[in-house]
Enzyme design. Structure first.
Site, PDB file in Angstrom:
ATOM      1  N   ASN A   1      24.989 -15.976  -7.995  1.00  0.00           N
ATOM      2  CA  ASN A   1      24.327 -16.798  -6.843  1.00  0.00           C
ATOM      3  C   ASN A   1      24.973 -17.822  -6.283  1.00  0.00           C
ATOM      4  OD1 ASN A   1      22.370 -16.782  -4.975  1.00  0.00           O
ATOM      5  ND2 ASN A   1      20.712 -17.441  -6.492  1.00  0.00           N
TER       6      ASN A   1
ATOM      7  N   HIS B   1      12.172 -21.340  -5.301  1.00  0.00           N
ATOM      8  CA  HIS B   1      12.040 -19.906  -5.924  1.00  0.00           C
ATOM      9  C   HIS B   1      10.324 -19.627  -5.801  1.00  0.00           C
ATOM     10  CE1 HIS B   1      16.070 -20.027  -7.365  1.00  0.00           C
ATOM     11  NE2 HIS B   1      15.763 -18.420  -7.337  1.00  0.00           N
TER      12      HIS B   1
END
Length: 483
Positions: A321, A357
């Site tokens: 990521n 998140h």
């Protein structure tokens, strides 16, 4: 019968046949739609005006969003409009940055609260997290563009926006089909250079991007197939089943390690496929390497060799990521320099990542684990550098294979422990219990004993002798004569 109902029926049947959730299949189809869109732009629109490309990306991106989330796509457009008005009214000021950050993070968290369940769901809030970083980053880039160049670091100089983008440019940037749903993150400056044919001029022929785009797509399909096959044997259901707890401790550790590795392939496949879209469109041009070859890795989100050969968690972070990690490093961590404490800045950046998140406590536990693991590895690096005995072992070439095996086992055994809270929002404590909380015992335990143990393991450097004592006798005699 409504076309959407028929479409849902077809997708549902295919999803049932391959054993995948319909939402996940819809997401995959949407990512793959980016390839014909990228090719159409590459062959027919790349020499058109930037306005035509902005319109094309906006229309196709919104259409893909509607295909996945219906009218909930309005959430993203509303936030784009708010960001545009904030920049227009408040320009690139600190209050504009503060309001932008507060509004977008609040909206995202409220979206998580509205859509959240006990499982990971693909709803409008999923791409909205990508949009949130993109709009906050845009505002900060415009804020940097109004500063003097000597007040900016190298990254800020590269990404700074001197002029405020138009609403159409913002929409094209946000809804670009290769990055709208799951990323990767890329700046407005990169997008504008792409649509203004800067990369076409620098590369000589933007069509060179097709081959590297196909390579990333092929790797994406490979990892997707690998995940699909392997997850039939070790899935989330296996880790949460009653049978799992009947195994011995060693078997449980192995199963959780294999599960984690397989689970990460799911994310890697999505990132590779979306990167393939971005590459094939020409967006990822990144200059030339030291041999003069053109690079198309400007939006690379995973380093496969580093990931597959990881022998410590730092390698995983360096390979996984990448764009989100780079965004947090540049726009959060480095801008907290005024705190004067790297560990505190790192903790705040990881807390931001957890909140970004979602609201589930598992995210916060996961990033807390990342924090204490990285602090542990940092201490181990200090030991390996400053303790003579440990330094000798770590630099012995004959022991390199042994170190590699130990490192691989270390990552394999603890990766699942760190990832479990990220995936199992309510069951991870049971998994932790089955592993005897080994991650907390090792990494959190080290934090308690490190202040006492490290000073004993790291020898003190000898005090430097007074200048007169360090000089050679001949030099001392000459000095005395001069005096």
């Amino acid at each position: 019968m409504d076309d959407r109902v028929i479409q849902n029926g077809i997708l549902f049947s295919i999803a049932q046949a391959i054993g995948a959730p319909e939402q996940a299949l819809r997401l995959l189809v949407s990512i793959l739609l980016g390839y014909p869109i990228a090719l159409f732009n590459c062959f027919y629109l790349r020499h058109k005006s930037a306005i035509v490309q902005h319109l094309f990306f906006t229309i196709t991106g919104i259409s893909i969003g509607f295909f996945n989330f219906g009218w909930d796509i309005g959430h993203s457009f509303g936030c784009v409009l708010v960001q545009y008005l904030l920049i227009k009214i408040l320009s690139g000021t600190r209050i504009c940055v503060a309001l932008s950050f507060t509004f977008h993070m609040t909206y995202l968290l409220l979206g998580y609260y509205q859509t959240g369940t006990d499982t990971y769901d693909i709803k409008w809030s999923m791409p909205h997290c990508v949009l949130t970083l993109r709009l906050i980053g845009l505002c900060l880039d415009y804020y940097d563009g109004r500063k003097k160049p000597d007040q900016l670091n190298a990254h800020q100089k590269k990404m700074a926006l001197v002029e405020a983008p138009s609403l159409l440019e913002m929409c094209g940037h946000v809804y670009f089909p290769g990055g709208f749903l799951v990323g990767p993150q890329f700046s407005m400056k990169r997008y504008l250079d792409f649509t203004n044919n800067v990369y076409e001029k620098e590369s000589g022929d933007i069509m060179q991007c097709i081959k590297p785009g196909l390579i990333r797509a092929g790797l994406g399909f490979f990892y997707l197939a690998l995940y699909q096959v392997a997850s039939n044997f070790i899935s989330d259901a296996v880790i949460t089943s009653e049978t799992f707890y009947e195994h011995t401790f060693i078997i449980r550790v192995v199963l959780v390690g294999l599960w984690a590795k397989i689970s990460l392939y799911k994310y890697i496949s999505c990132w590779l496929l979306t990167e393939g879209v971005c590459t094939m469109s020409g967006l990822t041009y990144n200059g030339k390497d030291d041999k003069g070859r053109h690079l198309w890795n400007g939006c690379a989100n995973v380093k496969l060799r580093v990931f597959e050969n990881a022998t410590r968690f730092g390698h995983l972070i360096q390979s996984f990521n990448l764009n989100t990690n780079a965004w947090v490093a540049e726009y959060i961590y480095k801008r907290l320099r005024f705190l004067g404490n790297r560990s505190l800045s790192q903790a705040i950046a990881l807390f931001f990542l957890a909140a970004w998140h979602g609201l589930h406590m598992g995210y916060y536990v996961c990033f807390f684990m990342e924090l204490i693991v990285m602090l542990f590895e940092k201490d181990m690096e200090v030991l390996a550098a400053k303790n003579p005995a440990i330094h000798k072992v770590f630099n012995n070439p004959t022991l390199a294979p042994v170190r590699w095996v130990i490192g691989k086992l270390y990552v394999f055994c603890f990766m699942g422990y760190c990832l479990a809270p990220f995936t199992f929002f309510s069951d991870y404590w049971s998994i932790y219990g089955s592993l005897y909380y080994m991650g907390f015992v090792v990494f959190l335990g080290w934090r308690f004993i490190a202040p006492f143990l490290l000073p004993r393991l790291i020898p003190r450097s000898p005090r430097s002798a007074p200048p007169s004592e360090e000089k050679a006798p001949e030099e001392l005699d000459q000095l005395k004569k001069k005096q």
